[in-house]
Design an enzyme around this catalytic site. Structure first.
Site, PDB file in Angstrom:
ATOM      1  N   THR A   1      59.196  32.897  41.930  1.00  0.00           N
ATOM      2  CA  THR A   1      58.975  32.421  43.312  1.00  0.00           C
ATOM      3  C   THR A   1      58.171  31.124  43.363  1.00  0.00           C
ATOM      4  O   THR A   1      58.158  30.449  44.389  1.00  0.00           O
ATOM      5  CB  THR A   1      58.190  33.471  44.114  1.00  0.00           C
ATOM      6  OG1 THR A   1      56.889  33.613  43.510  1.00  0.00           O
ATOM      7  CG2 THR A   1      58.897  34.817  44.112  1.00  0.00           C
TER       8      THR A   1
ATOM      9  N   ASP B   1      53.477  21.520  31.439  1.00  0.00           N
ATOM     10  CA  ASP B   1      52.658  22.677  31.812  1.00  0.00           C
ATOM     11  C   ASP B   1      51.244  22.469  31.266  1.00  0.00           C
ATOM     12  O   ASP B   1      51.010  22.562  30.055  1.00  0.00           O
ATOM     13  CB  ASP B   1      53.288  23.960  31.241  1.00  0.00           C
ATOM     14  CG  ASP B   1      52.589  25.193  31.778  1.00  0.00           C
ATOM     15  OD1 ASP B   1      51.351  25.293  31.643  1.00  0.00           O
ATOM     16  OD2 ASP B   1      53.276  26.057  32.352  1.00  0.00           O
TER      17      ASP B   1
ATOM     18  N   ASP C   1      49.573  25.415  29.186  1.00  0.00           N
ATOM     19  CA  ASP C   1      50.155  25.555  27.850  1.00  0.00           C
ATOM     20  C   ASP C   1      49.739  24.404  26.935  1.00  0.00           C
ATOM     21  O   ASP C   1      49.503  24.610  25.739  1.00  0.00           O
ATOM     22  CB  ASP C   1      51.686  25.605  27.939  1.00  0.00           C
ATOM     23  CG  ASP C   1      52.176  26.976  28.391  1.00  0.00           C
ATOM     24  OD1 ASP C   1      51.421  27.959  28.243  1.00  0.00           O
ATOM     25  OD2 ASP C   1      53.312  27.057  28.895  1.00  0.00           O
TER      26      ASP C   1
ATOM     27  N   ARG D   1      51.020  31.070  38.710  1.00  0.00           N
ATOM     28  CA  ARG D   1      52.190  30.866  39.566  1.00  0.00           C
ATOM     29  C   ARG D   1      53.307  31.774  39.082  1.00  0.00           C
ATOM     30  O   ARG D   1      53.683  31.701  37.914  1.00  0.00           O
ATOM     31  CB  ARG D   1      52.622  29.398  39.436  1.00  0.00           C
ATOM     32  CG  ARG D   1      52.830  28.726  40.746  1.00  0.00           C
ATOM     33  CD  ARG D   1      53.061  27.264  40.598  1.00  0.00           C
ATOM     34  NE  ARG D   1      54.070  26.853  39.641  1.00  0.00           N
ATOM     35  CZ  ARG D   1      54.785  25.743  39.758  1.00  0.00           C
ATOM     36  NH1 ARG D   1      54.599  24.961  40.805  1.00  0.00           N
ATOM     37  NH2 ARG D   1      55.643  25.395  38.851  1.00  0.00           N
TER      38      ARG D   1
HETATM   39  C1  PRP Z   1      49.499  25.733  37.166  1.00  0.00           C
HETATM   40  C2  PRP Z   1      48.406  24.749  37.518  1.00  0.00           C
HETATM   41  C3  PRP Z   1      48.059  25.132  38.925  1.00  0.00           C
HETATM   42  C4  PRP Z   1      49.390  25.557  39.481  1.00  0.00           C
HETATM   43  C5  PRP Z   1      49.936  24.414  40.287  1.00  0.00           C
HETATM   44  O1  PRP Z   1      48.968  26.944  36.778  1.00  0.00           O
HETATM   45  O2  PRP Z   1      47.326  24.770  36.641  1.00  0.00           O
HETATM   46  O3  PRP Z   1      47.110  26.196  39.003  1.00  0.00           O
HETATM   47  O4  PRP Z   1      50.257  25.831  38.370  1.00  0.00           O
HETATM   48  O5  PRP Z   1      51.091  24.772  40.945  1.00  0.00           O
HETATM   49  P1  PRP Z   1      51.189  24.860  42.525  1.00  0.00           P
HETATM   50  O6  PRP Z   1      50.497  23.664  43.079  1.00  0.00           O
HETATM   51  O7  PRP Z   1      52.683  24.843  42.758  1.00  0.00           O
HETATM   52  O8  PRP Z   1      50.553  26.143  42.964  1.00  0.00           O
HETATM   53  P2  PRP Z   1      49.867  28.109  36.145  1.00  0.00           P
HETATM   54  O9  PRP Z   1      50.379  29.000  37.214  1.00  0.00           O
HETATM   55  O10 PRP Z   1      50.881  27.514  35.234  1.00  0.00           O
HETATM   56  O11 PRP Z   1      48.802  28.970  35.352  1.00  0.00           O
HETATM   57  P3  PRP Z   1      48.013  28.642  33.993  1.00  0.00           P
HETATM   58  O12 PRP Z   1      47.053  27.537  34.285  1.00  0.00           O
HETATM   59  O13 PRP Z   1      47.336  29.944  33.703  1.00  0.00           O
HETATM   60  O14 PRP Z   1      49.027  28.271  32.940  1.00  0.00           O
HETATM   61  N1  URA Z   2      51.940  23.598  36.729  1.00  0.00           N
HETATM   62  C1  URA Z   2      51.830  22.743  35.699  1.00  0.00           C
HETATM   63  O1  URA Z   2      51.089  22.979  34.755  1.00  0.00           O
HETATM   64  N2  URA Z   2      52.563  21.614  35.743  1.00  0.00           N
HETATM   65  C2  URA Z   2      53.381  21.307  36.771  1.00  0.00           C
HETATM   66  O2  URA Z   2      54.005  20.240  36.749  1.00  0.00           O
HETATM   67  C3  URA Z   2      53.469  22.221  37.827  1.00  0.00           C
HETATM   68  C4  URA Z   2      52.732  23.367  37.789  1.00  0.00           C
END
Ligand code: PRP
Ligand code: URA
Length: 207
Positions: free
Chosen positions: A107, A198, A201, A103
């Protein structure tokens, strides 16, 4: 489409451990794996059985075996990876695809960077991602799977916001969604409230 909220006490207990900010990376990852296995039990509940003659040490019998459901587990990277091993422990013959998305921090829109799925499009896809926040990542991942020819898709998430769940239901009414909890809202940075922070993380210890 249908939304299944898995309210099994063990799932809810382990989710509370994951939500707690004091929980270590190790325990967070372990709890996610265990929840994924428990949720996998529900997601596979309607798999059909076929009867096959076997012999027990005492006599012949027609024994039920899971029939015809070839599965591919498709984690959205990175956090969806944390749900793969729990599912594989129940469905060891499943194939594993990968959908790379993150994400954008400004944005909050999903950005694609990788896609690799098995050639056989007849398989049922179990898409995994613990977090359904705005729903943008899940909507785009499902659209990509459909473009590629997959027609039988289920989604396994842990926590959803009402907005995210509605977005996926509206865009993909044919996809069944399995959740451990439907939370209250999103904050101004589009994080789920109360949520668990997150997920990527916390699984990988990158903050
Ligand atoms: C997080 C999560 C989803 C997304 C959810 O991933 O694991 O994929 O955000 O958000 P949304 O419903 O608003 O699209 P992130 O972008 O943090 O990536 P990561 O898993 O690599 O940390
Ligand atoms: N991605 C995450 O990991 N946690 C949230 O709450 C939203 C997006």
């Amino acid at each position: 489409m249908s939304v299944h909220i898995i309210d099994h006490p063990l799932v809810q207990h382990k989710l509370s451990i994951m939500r707690d900010k004091r929980t270590s990376t190790n325990k967070f990852r372990q709890s996610l794996q265990e929840i994924s296995m428990l949720m996998g039990y529900e997601i596979t509940k309607d798999f059909p059985l076929a009867y096959e003659e076997i012999e027990t040490p005492l006599q012949k019998m027609n024994a039920p075996k899971v029939a015809g459901k070839k599965v591919v587990i498709a984690p959205i990277l990175r956090a969806g990876l944390g749900m793969v091993d729990g599912l594989l422990s129940l469905i060891p013959s499943a194939r594993v695809g990968h959908i790379g998305m993150y994400r954008d921090e400004e944005t909050c829109l999903p950005v694609f960077y990788y896609y690799k799925m098995p050639a056989n499009k007849d398989r049922m896809v179990i898409l995994t991602d613990p977090m359904l926040a705005t729903g943008g990542s899940a909507c785009d991942a499902i659209a990509r799977l459909k473009e590629d020819g997959f027609t039988n898709i289920r989604m396994m998430a842990l926590v959803a916001s009402p907005q995210g769940l509605k977005a996926v239901c509206d865009a993909h009414p044919d996809v069944d969604i399995y959740l451990a909890a439907l939370d209250d809202d999103l904050n101004e940075r589009k994080y789920i409230l109360p949520g668990l922070g997150d997920a990527g993380d916390r699984i990988f210890g990158t903050k």
